[in-house]
Design an enzyme around this catalytic site. Structure first.
Site, PDB file in Angstrom:
ATOM      1  N   GLY C 236       0.804  -1.218   0.000  1.00  0.00           N
ATOM      2  CA  GLY C 236       0.000   0.000   0.000  1.00  0.00           C
ATOM      3  C   GLY C 236       0.837   1.267   0.000  1.00  0.00           C
ATOM      4  N   HIS C 237       0.152   2.381  -0.154  1.00  0.00           N
ATOM      5  CA  HIS C 237       0.859   3.677  -0.251  1.00  0.00           C
ATOM      6  C   HIS C 237       1.562   4.019   1.063  1.00  0.00           C
ATOM      7  CE1 HIS C 237      -3.210   5.940   0.570  1.00  0.00           C
ATOM      8  NE2 HIS C 237      -3.095   4.865   1.305  1.00  0.00           N
ATOM      9  N   ASN C 238       2.722   4.632   0.924  1.00  0.00           N
ATOM     10  CA  ASN C 238       3.510   5.124   2.068  1.00  0.00           C
ATOM     11  C   ASN C 238       4.140   4.017   2.918  1.00  0.00           C
ATOM     12  OD1 ASN C 238       1.762   7.486   1.355  1.00  0.00           O
ATOM     13  ND2 ASN C 238       2.979   8.407   2.980  1.00  0.00           N
TER      14      ASN C 238
END
Lengths: 346, 346, 346
Positions: C236-238
């Site tokens: 996922g993002h980050n």
């Protein structure tokens, strides 16, 4: 891109407190450099205000006094951060017009201001609405209807007869309209049930990278307005999903299940086939759903349980071995008590 | 496509009762329009007969009397629906011959009546059997053998040295023959074990969209005749799978596991490596299989348990918290009994 | 490829005992033919030595006497097998130079000795390091930096602004840099949080087929040196992941989670968002991780439990129904004892 704090303030209707200057982008409160703007929305992060290097902070009036650099005072810092961020979205796929390296069937209709990239493929009788972009390697089959302002990312595949509303986003590698998995093992042979239906996405549907939505056996697999589907999700044939659902990564929904509006399914949840999942349902990560769920229910676990019940079961799970040992002890103690009792009776 | 009820009846050997007319397709009993034919197979749906709009129903003799429109009387309505549906399968990828926009190595051999679409890529010394279609963006590596009448859908990838039998279907985005995941962390470094084997699919194997079958370290990862694999499935290196298996979406099978014939694995099940899964095994959704399974076993759960045992465990799971509370109560009651008992003894 | 046993021995520094001859490749001890070499590393396989058809066995001094064919005596047969295997790695994608059928933006920079295949697409201002191969159908967006000696396999997608170190391998169908899943349902509408960050892979990162690594909302999703990611994984993002991690197939890691160095996650594990997973952590298959994990912990289960604890809980799970029945029996027996006791009191 460069912009000044004052121009950002005026675009978003914020009050700038502190010196005006140029900045280059946005970043988190801990990672922002001196040329970046950050924001404070979650009170847990107030402690980072004193050390952030950001040249300005989008912040509520309440916390503006704690900001050491410039403050951009906002009624809703999270929303204004999102609005500011939208100014910095990177344009992707620099190209315009219809590439001579795309393969477009002469009977396809390409709308106004479409961008059709090299190595895109658009089949016979398909209609692509105005302003839609079809990236390299994307495949659009025959007789598809693609709405306006859609974005079909690289190597996404939309098979024949599929319909998309306006403003849909089909991310890279997503596959819309493969045959549903309809096989029957019968008298020593494997038979395929023909999948002659289709897939219909309403307006504003996002489909994540490498997700799959299967063509129905009959009728259509359908996804409602503004439903957002994350990466690597499987949606089986004949699923009917409502509006504004959020389906997180690696969820699987089996065939013929109906899903209401505003349903959230967390990562890796699995939903059996032929179920009814109501409106406003929230399903936790890795949940296994074998039965219908009524409107408004939140829960998780496998098998799926309602919220507070599930929380208690999950909290008890790590005690399972200890519970078993206690049961054995209790058995012994009861045997001892019974022995004592019968002894005394004598 | 338009067809008459009488011509359908004569093609399938059904008896038409009622007026002949043209129809345009098939649909479910609840969704069919006046121009569509439906079928009744599941007795649960008899109640829908009175309201269906379908112009005809494929139906057993037993229920023919309840049909208000035309009836197409059949000995096996489900099979005859499937046969009727096969007449309405949408042809995909209107194209013929070998596209000049495909890249085909001069040493590749393309069989008779193959359709090689634009932007397909076929490597050196690969052989593509007669009647096979290779869709846009599909990649076939070097030294591959692709049988006759296969369909390699858009953006499917078949890497070097892979062998496919006849009548295989490789759906969009599937990847056959990537290196197996062979890495060893050793003395502060990460080493890769070379994966010099291959993948062999027998006749009639289907691989779902975005599924992955890894190349073996040595020898071959192999899949038997008529085995059908759904979307987003992972099959690790050196797996040997038998015939007529059904592997549902998002299943993962770890390296070197052997799977027998006619095995069914439901969605999101995970199978550990180096196991033997017997013939005619059925594994439930989200099951976690850490041990061998003997022939003929049906079950589920994580860890995997046999059928009726698993059903009881799954039914007990929601009581876990309550069980823990009861154990605490029982402990108290026993303590009280012991106290009473020792008091009395005095 | 053909090679003699003596030349292999001299390349790897092994001692050949027995007759020299040509061989054609390597295979497992049970599957090797007369023209193949095998190895013995796991003592469990000593029993196969007497029946193997291999023309030679890479073997320790200890077991060399049991070999019936030629022996290649090694201090570490597994490592020497891997070194031998590396000589037989099949070259893929026979092609050289930059194809005229690739689409390369005039402002892209292609390094020395790159191989850019037909139907590859490289965007404006992207830099591709020397010796990197970009296979057919691979997409590289604008402003990407791709290091030296990388391999971007067929139909892999690297979106704008993504950075790769040297010697990275992006397998077929992997998607790096799609927008993170940032949507908010608010006052009857669905809002998208712009994802204006990027993805940064360090040196020697492998990303498996059809895996997805999302672009961060702000800053970068990052993966450390020599981390290896298997097929169908979602990151996922980050997410910030350290060095030398092994992330097995179908794992999902939610947004903003930090993962340390040398972490192993087994197949289908799911990690919640905003967590800290320490260094040298090992997470079992299908584990569900809802909380931080400290350095050095091994465990599994859902919710995640430490190793020996988890083993005990998993072993108890199949007794759950039986436990519940015992609790009911104990309740009855206690009631009986209480009844007897109160009777006696009277």
């Amino acid at each position: 891109m460069k912009m000044t704090l004052s121009s950002l303030a005026s675009m978003l209707g914020l009050t700038l407190k502190g010196e005006d200057r140029e900045f280059s982008g946005l970043n988190t409160i801990t990672d922002a450099s001196e040329t970046e703007v950050t924001f404070l929305s979650n009170p847990r992060y107030v402690k980072f205000l004193k050390d952030t290097k950001a040249c300005a902070v989008i912040v509520s009036k309440e916390h503006a006094g704690d900001v050491r650099s410039a403050a951009l005072i906002s009624d809703n810092p999270y929303v204004d951060y999102a609005r500011a961020a939208s100014l910095f979205v990177r344009e992707q796929g620099e190209f315009s017009g219809v590439s001579e390296l795309a393969w477009i069937h002469p009977d396809a209709e390409i709308g106004k201001d479409c961008v059709i990239h090299p190595f895109a493929r658009i089949g016979a009788r398909s209609k692509v609405g105005g302003g839609t972009a079809v990236f390299p390697g994307a495949y659009i089959g025959e007789d598809c209807v693609i709405g306006e302002s859609c974005c079909i990312w690289p190597n996404a595949v939309i098979l024949a007869g599929v319909t998309l509303g306006d403003c849909c986003v089909i991310n890279s590698g997503a596959v819309i309209g493969t045959d549903g998995f309809g096989f029957v093992r019968h008298s020593g042979m494997m038979f395929k049930i023909p999948q002659i239906g289709t897939v219909e996405l309403a307006d504003g549907v996002d489909v994540g990278a490498n997700s799959c939505i299967d063509r129905s056996a009959l009728g259509a697999t359908s996804i409602g307005d503004s439903t957002k589907i994350d990466n690597l999700v499987q949606i089986g044939h004949n699923v009917k999903m409502g509006e504004q659902c959020l389906i997180i990564s690696q969820v699987g929904i089996s065939g013929s299940t109906k899903v209401g509006d505003r349903v959230t399914m967390a990562g890796q949840a699995g939903i059996s086939g032929h179920l009814n999942i109501g409106d406003d349902v929230t399903i936790g990560p890795q949940a296994g759903v074998p039965k219908d769920i009524a409107d408004g229910i939140t829960g998780g676990g496998s098998p799926f349980m309602e919220g507070s019940h599930y929380m208690r079961v999950a909290a008890t799970m790590p005690k399972l071995h200890e519970m078993n040992k206690k049961i054995a002890q209790l058995e012994k103690e009861i045997d001892r008590l019974k022995a004592l009792f019968s002894q005394e009776e004598k």
